[in-house]
Design an enzyme around this catalytic site. Structure first.
Site, PDB file in Angstrom:
ATOM      1  N   GLU A  36     -38.247 -24.206   1.123  1.00  0.00           N
ATOM      2  CA  GLU A  36     -39.360 -25.042   0.687  1.00  0.00           C
ATOM      3  C   GLU A  36     -40.268 -25.244   1.904  1.00  0.00           C
ATOM      4  OE1 GLU A  36     -38.330 -28.917  -0.907  1.00  0.00           O
ATOM      5  OE2 GLU A  36     -40.435 -29.362  -1.289  1.00  0.00           O
ATOM      6  N   ARG A 261     -22.738 -25.080   3.989  1.00  0.00           N
ATOM      7  CA  ARG A 261     -23.869 -25.325   4.892  1.00  0.00           C
ATOM      8  C   ARG A 261     -23.383 -25.292   6.324  1.00  0.00           C
ATOM      9  NH1 ARG A 261     -28.034 -27.958   2.206  1.00  0.00           N
ATOM     10  NH2 ARG A 261     -29.222 -28.535   4.029  1.00  0.00           N
ATOM     11  N   LYS A 271     -34.549 -31.008   7.236  1.00  0.00           N
ATOM     12  CA  LYS A 271     -35.985 -31.037   7.522  1.00  0.00           C
ATOM     13  C   LYS A 271     -36.541 -32.452   7.427  1.00  0.00           C
ATOM     14  CE  LYS A 271     -36.604 -27.521   4.763  1.00  0.00           C
ATOM     15  NZ  LYS A 271     -37.247 -26.768   3.719  1.00  0.00           N
TER      16      LYS A 271
HETATM   17  P1  ATP Z   1     -33.279 -29.333   4.367  1.00  0.00           P
HETATM   18  O1  ATP Z   1     -32.427 -30.469   3.942  1.00  0.00           O
HETATM   19  O2  ATP Z   1     -33.216 -29.084   5.826  1.00  0.00           O
HETATM   20  O3  ATP Z   1     -34.678 -29.425   3.863  1.00  0.00           O
HETATM   21  P2  ATP Z   1     -32.915 -27.549   2.247  1.00  0.00           P
HETATM   22  O4  ATP Z   1     -31.684 -26.901   1.707  1.00  0.00           O
HETATM   23  O5  ATP Z   1     -33.563 -28.553   1.387  1.00  0.00           O
HETATM   24  O6  ATP Z   1     -32.610 -28.070   3.679  1.00  0.00           O
HETATM   25  P3  ATP Z   1     -34.612 -25.336   1.823  1.00  0.00           P
HETATM   26  O7  ATP Z   1     -35.919 -25.038   2.429  1.00  0.00           O
HETATM   27  O8  ATP Z   1     -34.587 -25.668   0.374  1.00  0.00           O
HETATM   28  O9  ATP Z   1     -33.994 -26.502   2.664  1.00  0.00           O
HETATM   29  O10 ATP Z   1     -33.559 -24.202   2.143  1.00  0.00           O
HETATM   30  C1  ATP Z   1     -33.770 -22.829   1.987  1.00  0.00           C
HETATM   31  C2  ATP Z   1     -32.438 -22.147   1.939  1.00  0.00           C
HETATM   32  O11 ATP Z   1     -31.721 -22.408   3.139  1.00  0.00           O
HETATM   33  C3  ATP Z   1     -31.591 -22.650   0.793  1.00  0.00           C
HETATM   34  O12 ATP Z   1     -30.996 -21.548   0.151  1.00  0.00           O
HETATM   35  C4  ATP Z   1     -30.558 -23.508   1.459  1.00  0.00           C
HETATM   36  O13 ATP Z   1     -29.352 -23.503   0.747  1.00  0.00           O
HETATM   37  C5  ATP Z   1     -30.422 -22.870   2.835  1.00  0.00           C
HETATM   38  N1  ATP Z   1     -30.008 -23.851   3.826  1.00  0.00           N
HETATM   39  C6  ATP Z   1     -30.617 -25.011   4.114  1.00  0.00           C
HETATM   40  N2  ATP Z   1     -29.928 -25.701   5.041  1.00  0.00           N
HETATM   41  C7  ATP Z   1     -28.844 -24.951   5.341  1.00  0.00           C
HETATM   42  C8  ATP Z   1     -27.735 -25.122   6.225  1.00  0.00           C
HETATM   43  N3  ATP Z   1     -27.607 -26.207   6.976  1.00  0.00           N
HETATM   44  N4  ATP Z   1     -26.811 -24.136   6.268  1.00  0.00           N
HETATM   45  C9  ATP Z   1     -26.945 -23.034   5.519  1.00  0.00           C
HETATM   46  N5  ATP Z   1     -27.950 -22.811   4.668  1.00  0.00           N
HETATM   47  C10 ATP Z   1     -28.898 -23.758   4.572  1.00  0.00           C
HETATM   48 MG    MG Z   2     -34.537 -27.979  -0.535  1.00  0.00          MG
END
Ligand code: ATP
Ligand code: MG
Length: 550
Positions: A36, A261, A271
């Site tokens: 995102e 994760r 983020k």
């Molecule tokens: P954040 O909480 O940092 O915003 P998010 O999962 O909401 O993380 P996204 O931009 O939606 O962030 O993530 C893009 C991809 O990265 C998704 O497939 C998510 O599962 C993966 N991802 C995000 N954080 C991690 C992590 N800590 N370890 C492994 N994969 C991750």
């Molecule tokens: Mg997300």
């Protein structure tokens, strides 16, 4: 084994993909990385990037970069561009660059299909009522009075939602699944909400936006994704992922597979929380070298290879675990030990006058840029009558077994001569301001005769050295798991940055390129951050050894 890039370790996802390919379930593997654009990528995303692009590449498949951009109030083009830059910098090439917003029209039409099948309805309950009707883990939810609205009325209301006739929050499109499901995600989840805000790509074309769960599975299917890899928290969403694809007219049904994760000790991978650090000014920006973002790691001097190695080493499992910082630091140390040029830098200079060295003489000493890698060539290090050494390398009152310089003692200046200290000059406050020494002219590249000199210290020629600012970065947080704290900012390490403004670095660094990485001998690994108006700034990437575990 450090040759991880050529021989990826087996993991359960690679096994599933190998089985699917040998069973001819797919002719080609297609994956996607779906960030995102609401912040910069962090080290957790790197794990997902390495996995998605990695399994595609290993199997001669494809991986798309798809922006999950359905939440315009938090998203921006600036973030999207930063994400593209970081994925490319990590060394990956996407087959196609996509956006969920590319699919707003088909997503709308699929929602109409669900309504026509009696599988979605327009609800006029308020947000609070919906929450109350939802029930709890121990209690079934209650059906909304609007659940049995006629298909014709639902179609009409949904069309008018799209046309902008209603206020935000007045209506919601929901899937009609099961308000008594033990899985809360299946209790008539929202599919569309009204949001009267401009979207960074579609402008004001839409005032209804699809929800993540609904959008994600359809976007995957429209791109022909074979394996939709996501993190464990989505396991409970998988039934909804499958329900949507089973109930719309589409002939692709990607397989969702969840993995753990990444979390890293002494930092935060979210983020939203990283954004708070930026907004509240706890760091200088998303690319502050203390941030666990890809941009921060890059500015600190990390290489793409070290980050990829790290992601390979931590592996892919179904079990959440917090990784020690040392694992990441060892990856960059190993890489820089092999690839970084050597140089001398004195962070806390004290002047050394070599009294018996000819006044105007300058010797241009040639030293290897790298002790093992001859191909990197030589550098010229000038030697003259006045040099700087580190305060740390002289002791007024030496501790036992001290091998560096003391009054009356000898030490070797690395790559140059053995010197002996005769006199220590101090200012009124007792601070050492100068060491008066002599040198033994027969010790250049030779052992001194009749005695042993054990200590070797680094130095720079005073006349030739360049002034530099050196930034010593340390862990951003004082606790291993700051994310668990009520107020994680209270756990920030107040000493995470030490700025040294008066360092002296060797003259050859005048030619250093931005981002170039060095081992400052005996000091650590550094990278040139900038040299505005000839003011050099070096960031410490990592210490030579793990200082936290000794
Ligand atoms: P954040 O909480 O940092 O915003 P998010 O999962 O909401 O993380 P996204 O931009 O939606 O962030 O993530 C893009 C991809 O990265 C998704 O497939 C998510 O599962 C993966 N991802 C995000 N954080 C991690 C992590 N800590 N370890 C492994 N994969 C991750
Ligand atoms: Mg997300």
């Amino acid at each position: 084994m450090s040759n991880t890039e050529n021989t990826p370790a087996a993991n359960f996802i690679r096994q599933i993909i190998a089985q699917d390919l040998s069973a001819k379930k797919h002719s080609q593997v297609i994956t996607r990385f779906p960030p995102e654009p609401n912040g910069f990528l962090h080290i957790g995303h790197a794990k997902s990037i390495c996995l998605n692009f990695g399994v595609a590449t290993e199997n001669k498949g494809l991986c798309n970069l798809r922006f999950d951009d359905t939440n315009p109030e938090k998203e921006s083009m600036e973030y999207a561009l930063a994400i593209e830059k970081d994925v490319a910098w990590l060394g990956f090439e996407w087959a196609e660059l996509k956006h969920s917003s590319d699919y707003f029209e088909p997503l709308y039409l699929f929602a109409v299909q669900l309504i026509e099948k009696g599988l979605a309805y327009v609800d006029s309950l308020s947000a609070d009522e919906i929450r109350a009707y939802r029930g709890s883990l121990t209690e079934a939810g209650k059906e909304s009075p609007d659940r049995n609205r006629s298909i014709a009325d639902n179609l009409d209301l949904f069309a008018r939602m799209r046309a902008g006739e209603f206020d935000e929050g007045s209506y919601l499109l929901r899937a009609k699944i099961d308000m008594a499901s033990p899985n809360m995600n299946m209790r008539d989840p929202a599919l569309y909400r009204i949001r009267k805000i401009s979207h960074q790509r579609t402008g004001d074309d839409w005032c209804i936006y699809p929800m993540y769960d609904y959008t994600h599975c359809i976007s995957d299917a429209l791109e022909g994704i074979t394996h939709s890899l996501c993190t464990l928290e989505f396991a409970d969403h998988r039934p909804l992922y499958d329900w949507v694809l089973d109930n719309i007219e589409i002939d692709c049904h990607p397989q969702q597979i969840e993995f753990a994760r990444l979390s890293l000790e002494y930092t935060i991978v979210s983020k939203r929380k990283l954004n708070k650090l930026v907004v509240e000014g706890h760091v200088s920006g998303w690319d502050d070298p203390r941030m666990p973002t890809i941009a921060g790691l890059r500015r600190a001097g990390y290489t793409p290879k070290a980050i990829r190695d790290f992601c390979e080493r931590i592996g892919v499992t179904k079990k959440d675990a917090s990784i020690e910082v040392a694992v990441l630091e060892n990856c960059i140390r190993e890489d820089l030990n092999e690839t970084a040029g050597r140089a001398m830098a004195v962070l806390d200079p004290v002047k050394v006058t070599i009294e018996n060295y000819p006044d105007a003489q300058v010797e241009e000493l040639s030293m290897a840029k790298h002790p093992q890698n001859e191909a990197m060539g030589q550098r010229i290090v000038p030697f003259s009558k006045v040099v700087y050494i580190d305060q740390d390398d002289f002791a007024d009152v030496p501790p036992p077994k001290y091998k560096r310089l003391i009054e009356g003692g000898e030490v070797r200046l690395r790559g140059a001569y053995v010197i002996k200290c005769h006199e220590v000059i101090k200012d009124d406050a007792g601070k050492i301001i100068e060491l008066r020494c002599t040198y033994d002219e027969n010790t250049l590249g030779k052992k001194p005769e009749g005695r042993k000199v054990k200590g070797v210290i680094h130095w720079v020629s005073a006349e030739h050295a360049i002034d530099a600012e050196v930034r010593l970065y340390d862990r951003l947080f004082n606790v291993a798991n700051p994310g668990a704290e009520d107020d994680f900012t209270a756990a920030l390490n107040p000493n995470s940055l030490e700025v040294i403004t008066h360092a002296k670095v060797e003259a050859s660094l005048a030619k250093a390129e931005l981002g170039e990485r060095f081992q400052f001998e005996r000091v650590g690994y550094f990278c040139l951050d900038h040299n505005k108006n000839n003011q050099f700034v070096f960031n410490r990437t990592v210490t030579l050894r793990d200082a936290w575990t000794v």
